[in-house]
Write a protein that holds these residues in place. Structure first.
Motif, mmCIF file in Angstrom:
data_model
loop_
_atom_site.group_PDB
_atom_site.id
_atom_site.type_symbol
_atom_site.label_atom_id
_atom_site.label_comp_id
_atom_site.label_asym_id
_atom_site.label_seq_id
_atom_site.Cartn_x
_atom_site.Cartn_y
_atom_site.Cartn_z
ATOM 1 N N ALA A 117 10.047 11.802 1.178
ATOM 2 C CA ALA A 117 9.803 11.038 -0.051
ATOM 3 C C ALA A 117 8.830 9.893 0.168
ATOM 4 O O ALA A 117 8.286 9.328 -0.802
ATOM 5 C CB ALA A 117 11.124 10.488 -0.598
ATOM 6 N N LEU A 118 8.581 9.549 1.426
ATOM 7 C CA LEU A 118 7.677 8.434 1.745
ATOM 8 C C LEU A 118 6.365 8.912 2.348
ATOM 9 O O LEU A 118 5.560 8.098 2.793
ATOM 10 C CB LEU A 118 8.363 7.478 2.728
ATOM 11 C CG LEU A 118 9.618 6.762 2.232
ATOM 12 C CD1 LEU A 118 10.287 6.002 3.370
ATOM 13 C CD2 LEU A 118 9.301 5.813 1.077
ATOM 14 N N ALA A 119 6.148 10.221 2.360
ATOM 15 C CA ALA A 119 4.980 10.773 3.066
ATOM 16 C C ALA A 119 4.170 11.717 2.191
ATOM 17 O O ALA A 119 3.708 12.754 2.654
ATOM 18 C CB ALA A 119 5.433 11.475 4.344
ATOM 19 N N LYS A 120 3.996 11.347 0.937
ATOM 20 C CA LYS A 120 3.178 12.144 0.028
ATOM 21 C C LYS A 120 1.780 11.547 -0.073
ATOM 22 O O LYS A 120 1.476 10.541 0.578
ATOM 23 C CB LYS A 120 3.842 12.200 -1.347
ATOM 24 C CG LYS A 120 5.254 12.789 -1.317
ATOM 25 C CD LYS A 120 5.898 12.762 -2.694
ATOM 26 C CE LYS A 120 7.324 13.286 -2.645
ATOM 27 N NZ LYS A 120 7.977 13.245 -3.984
ATOM 28 N N VAL A 121 0.934 12.159 -0.881
ATOM 29 C CA VAL A 121 -0.408 11.635 -1.132
ATOM 30 C C VAL A 121 -0.575 11.484 -2.636
ATOM 31 O O VAL A 121 -0.343 12.432 -3.392
ATOM 32 C CB VAL A 121 -1.507 12.556 -0.575
ATOM 33 C CG1 VAL A 121 -2.892 11.994 -0.908
ATOM 34 C CG2 VAL A 121 -1.345 12.727 0.934
ATOM 35 N N PHE A 122 -0.931 10.295 -3.069
ATOM 36 C CA PHE A 122 -1.133 10.013 -4.490
ATOM 37 C C PHE A 122 -2.623 10.043 -4.796
ATOM 38 O O PHE A 122 -3.405 9.329 -4.169
ATOM 39 C CB PHE A 122 -0.542 8.650 -4.844
ATOM 40 C CG PHE A 122 -0.620 8.308 -6.303
ATOM 41 C CD1 PHE A 122 0.304 8.821 -7.200
ATOM 42 C CD2 PHE A 122 -1.619 7.473 -6.776
ATOM 43 C CE1 PHE A 122 0.244 8.497 -8.549
ATOM 44 C CE2 PHE A 122 -1.701 7.150 -8.117
ATOM 45 C CZ PHE A 122 -0.765 7.662 -9.017
ATOM 46 N N SER A 123 -2.993 10.863 -5.739
ATOM 47 C CA SER A 123 -4.411 11.003 -6.077
ATOM 48 C C SER A 123 -4.882 9.821 -6.906
ATOM 49 O O SER A 123 -4.359 9.562 -7.997
ATOM 50 C CB SER A 123 -4.634 12.306 -6.853
ATOM 51 O OG SER A 123 -5.993 12.451 -7.192
ATOM 52 N N ASN A 124 -5.835 9.101 -6.374
ATOM 53 C CA ASN A 124 -6.418 7.961 -7.080
ATOM 54 C C ASN A 124 -7.841 7.787 -6.581
ATOM 55 O O ASN A 124 -8.077 7.744 -5.369
ATOM 56 C CB ASN A 124 -5.601 6.691 -6.828
ATOM 57 C CG ASN A 124 -6.098 5.497 -7.626
ATOM 58 O OD1 ASN A 124 -7.117 4.899 -7.294
ATOM 59 N ND2 ASN A 124 -5.377 5.150 -8.690
ATOM 60 N N PRO A 125 -8.827 7.685 -7.489
ATOM 61 C CA PRO A 125 -10.221 7.628 -7.054
ATOM 62 C C PRO A 125 -10.628 6.305 -6.405
ATOM 63 O O PRO A 125 -11.622 6.253 -5.679
ATOM 64 C CB PRO A 125 -10.999 7.848 -8.361
ATOM 65 C CG PRO A 125 -10.067 7.367 -9.434
ATOM 66 C CD PRO A 125 -8.694 7.708 -8.955
ATOM 67 N N ASP A 126 -9.855 5.243 -6.645
ATOM 68 C CA ASP A 126 -10.220 3.928 -6.114
ATOM 69 C C ASP A 126 -9.629 3.733 -4.727
ATOM 70 O O ASP A 126 -8.564 3.122 -4.570
ATOM 71 C CB ASP A 126 -9.752 2.817 -7.055
ATOM 72 C CG ASP A 126 -10.476 2.840 -8.389
ATOM 73 O OD1 ASP A 126 -11.675 3.157 -8.381
ATOM 74 O OD2 ASP A 126 -9.845 2.538 -9.415
ATOM 75 N N THR A 127 -10.304 4.253 -3.728
ATOM 76 C CA THR A 127 -9.796 4.185 -2.353
ATOM 77 C C THR A 127 -9.532 2.752 -1.926
ATOM 78 O O THR A 127 -8.545 2.470 -1.236
ATOM 79 C CB THR A 127 -10.799 4.852 -1.390
ATOM 80 O OG1 THR A 127 -10.983 6.209 -1.776
ATOM 81 C CG2 THR A 127 -10.300 4.799 0.040
ATOM 82 N N ILE A 128 -10.389 1.835 -2.326
ATOM 83 C CA ILE A 128 -10.285 0.448 -1.884
ATOM 84 C C ILE A 128 -8.959 -0.190 -2.296
ATOM 85 O O ILE A 128 -8.483 -1.134 -1.664
ATOM 86 C CB ILE A 128 -11.483 -0.379 -2.426
ATOM 87 C CG1 ILE A 128 -11.608 -1.720 -1.674
ATOM 88 C CG2 ILE A 128 -11.366 -0.594 -3.918
ATOM 89 C CD1 ILE A 128 -12.104 -1.580 -0.273
ATOM 90 N N LYS A 129 -8.301 0.354 -3.329
ATOM 91 C CA LYS A 129 -7.049 -0.234 -3.811
ATOM 92 C C LYS A 129 -5.837 0.244 -3.021
ATOM 93 O O LYS A 129 -4.732 -0.274 -3.202
ATOM 94 C CB LYS A 129 -6.866 0.064 -5.300
ATOM 95 C CG LYS A 129 -7.928 -0.613 -6.171
ATOM 96 C CD LYS A 129 -7.716 -0.307 -7.646
ATOM 97 C CE LYS A 129 -8.799 -0.979 -8.501
ATOM 98 N NZ LYS A 129 -8.627 -0.671 -9.944
ATOM 99 N N LEU A 130 -6.001 1.254 -2.183
ATOM 100 C CA LEU A 130 -4.938 1.719 -1.276
ATOM 101 C C LEU A 130 -3.671 2.127 -2.024
ATOM 102 O O LEU A 130 -2.548 1.928 -1.535
ATOM 103 C CB LEU A 130 -4.611 0.633 -0.241
ATOM 104 C CG LEU A 130 -5.784 0.085 0.568
ATOM 105 C CD1 LEU A 130 -5.327 -1.059 1.459
ATOM 106 C CD2 LEU A 130 -6.433 1.178 1.404
#
Length: 594
Positions: free
Chosen positions: A287-300
């Protein structure tokens, strides 16, 4: 290799962790530089070395092209290890020393044919500026976030890591990342102010603010307990935690602290690696090791939500131990709303309102601060302390709220406003004053308590006798103005000075008797209250010494942790905090696993 997930009920890990925390000194970034808050209130800069600065030539157009044919998992594991070494779990500060940088250079260019010339280049920059840095937390996190979301292959058949060209490629990629994270346009020299620099560097500086691994999870536990005790949120909190983590709020805090503390490898530099048995299926790690798709890499965004990465077959690596702890406080506040409450409807309408939710978090902060203020001054009956609703009184048809905090010791008075709001990503990453203030400087400082505090000082002078019969109206007294905040972005090194400048502007708009002395503004964070609580409980007059020392330089006001780092040796933890951990360990260590 099997990891001992359970914490020993004798709690040696908690005592060990507490015993190993020492006085810290923190680095921060400014215009492509880092700076360290020293005994002087002004910051000392450190240069962040980007590709062009380091090599003296243009960098590749596409930095990820440097990593072509390299396996994603291998690179992420190496960078997670680097990030862990910069701040292991038994440390609070992020290391940026010359010795640490050279050690990491040896690791990332482990071939003499590369290391010697690269070390010479690094030392050349060291001769020009004090302690330049290549390897930083920001470097690691941006790189991992970008690589996680890239189309690089997870694994490469027959891949051999121990090759000069592989490590050279990774090192050069990190230098390219440094260019991105420190890409702050140099403002016009004539228009450069602390206020403009603060806005440009806010997001980068925030990553170097530490969190206390004992008090921070305790605060998270108390928040979860507060929401669990709320009729409005209890059922949804229970359902959210069960659906997301398969745990109660108490079990979640225990699981997170077990992950933080109990994972030990024969060589402690590898404590960021976690080995589980997939067949058991009880671990919280998926539950803590997924990947969230977001284009703003800088925002982490992905790493903040999911601070672990899966290496497959039950093997995980911890990307960032601070992000792990934030999952039960600051990040939890975000996730609980966006991942759960926001989507719930009732009779075709949203059941929950974001303003009400934020208000609930605000009430928790007030409740939490009241506890610690009462604790700090419990032994000083001669002090007059009032908080929040105790500072409201009826004047004619109007109810007047004098302040949020009021502490008086003779003619010394602390007057404070408490602000639980946050600066959100759109403003934080905007890079200039216009974005940070959303085009309204006046409203920004009003929203975060500056105008209200000035009004409080005036109201107290006129009306405090109604609530404090001993108030020295008509006599000399001195006011220590404070704003207490909950968002750690307000701890960035220039923010306190920016707030004081605005406070001084507003102070000119009111008239007070000449016998009233107003000290410069102190910007306090909830964590500052936690950290000084035991020391002030033992010697209440210490609070005045700390406040006075914090404003020792009329030209620059530092973050309050600078004062605490200098004046308080080590860290002390209240017995109530220790007891919370012992209780969780006793109840859950033999019944659940992390």
């Amino acid at each position: 290799m099997t990891i001992p997930w359970q914490l020993d009920t004798s709690a040696p890990n908690i005592e060990w962790l507490i015993a190993n925390f020492t006085k810290s000194c923190l680095g921060h970034f400014i215009n492509g530089h880092a700076f360290t808050t020293m005994s002087s209130t002004l910051p000392s800069p450190q240069l962040i070395l980007g590709f062009e600065t380091f090599f003296g030539r243009s960098e590749p157009t596409e930095r990820l092209s440097l990593l072509q044919s390299l396996p994603k998992r291998e690179i992420i594991t190496e960078l997670a290890g680097l990030n862990y070494r910069l701040k292991p779990k038994d440390s609070i500060e992020y290391s940026s020393s010359y010795a640490q940088q050279v050690e990491e250079l040896k690791r990332f260019v482990p071939f003499w044919g590369l290391f010697l010339p690269y070390k010479a280049l690094f030392d050349a920059h060291t001769a020009k500026t004090k302690d330049p840095v290549i390897f930083t937390r920001a470097t690691c996190l941006f790189a991992i976030e970008e690589i996680l979301k890239s189309d690089l292959a997870d694994v490469e058949p027959n891949f051999v890591m121990d090759r000069q060209e592989v490590w050279d490629a990774i090192f050069k990629y990190l230098l390219c990342v440094n260019t991105v994270i420190s890409d702050i346009k140099n403002p016009d020299e004539e228009n450069t102010t602390f206020e403009s620099v603060n806005a440009k560097l806010l997001a980068l500086n925030e990553l170097l603010i530490p969190i206390d691994p004992i008090y921070f999870p305790y605060r998270g536990y108390k928040l979860l307990e507060y929401l669990h005790d709320s009729p409005e949120y209890k059922d949804e909190l229970t359902a959210y935690l069960a659906s997301t983590y398969g745990r109660t709020y108490e079990e979640l805090v225990h699981a997170v602290m077990s992950l933080y503390l109990a994972n030990k490898q024969p060589d402690n530099q590898f404590d960021f690696m976690y080995f589980t048995d997939p067949a058991k299926g009880s671990t919280i790690l998926p539950a803590l090791a997924k990947v969230f798709s977001n284009p703003d890499t800088i925002k982490l965004v992905s790493l903040r939500k999911y601070p672990f990465a899966s290496n497959g077959e039950g093997v995980y690596c911890l990307i960032d131990n601070a992000f792990l702890l934030e999952k039960i406080y600051s990040q939890f506040v975000h996730d609980f709303w966006f991942d759960w409450l926001k989507a719930i409807s009732h009779e075709g309408k949203s059941k929950f309102n974001i303003a009400s939710y934020r208000g609930k978090i605000g009430y928790f902060v007030e409740h939490y601060l009241h506890y610690w203020m009462t604790y700090m001054f419990a032994k000083k009956a001669s002090y007059r302390m009032l908080t929040f609703d105790e500072l409201k009184f009826q004047k004619g048809k109007n109810q007047i709220e004098l302040a949020d905090l009021y502490i008086r010791d003779g003619n010394r008075i602390l007057v404070g406003q408490v602000k639980s709001g946050s600066i959100y990503d759109q403003e934080k990453f905007g890079g200039d004053i216009e974005a940070l203030y959303k085009g309204d400087r006046e409203k920004f400082f009003a929203n975060f308590g500056v105008h209200q505090l000035v009004s409080s000082i005036q109201e107290i002078n006129e009306n405090m006798k109604a609530l404090d019969k001993g108030f020295p109206k008509g006599h000399s007294y001195e006011v220590y103005p404070c704003i207490v905040v909950n968002d750690k972005v307000f701890q960035t090194p220039i923010m306190a000075n920016v707030f004081n400048d605005r406070f001084q502007e507003q102070l000119q708009k009111i008239t007070l008797p000449s016998r009233v002395k107003i000290h410069q503004l102190t910007l306090l964070h909830v964590s500052d209250i936690e950290r000084m609580s035991v020391a002030v409980n033992k010697r209440p007059k210490l609070v005045w010494e700390l406040l006075k020392f914090n404003t020792r330089d009329p030209h620059f006001i530092p973050p309050f942790y600078n004062t605490l780092n200098i004046k308080l040796v080590g860290r002390e933890y209240a017995q109530e905090v220790r007891e919370m951990y012992y209780d969780l360990i006793h109840r859950f260590s033999h019944s659940t696993s992390a």
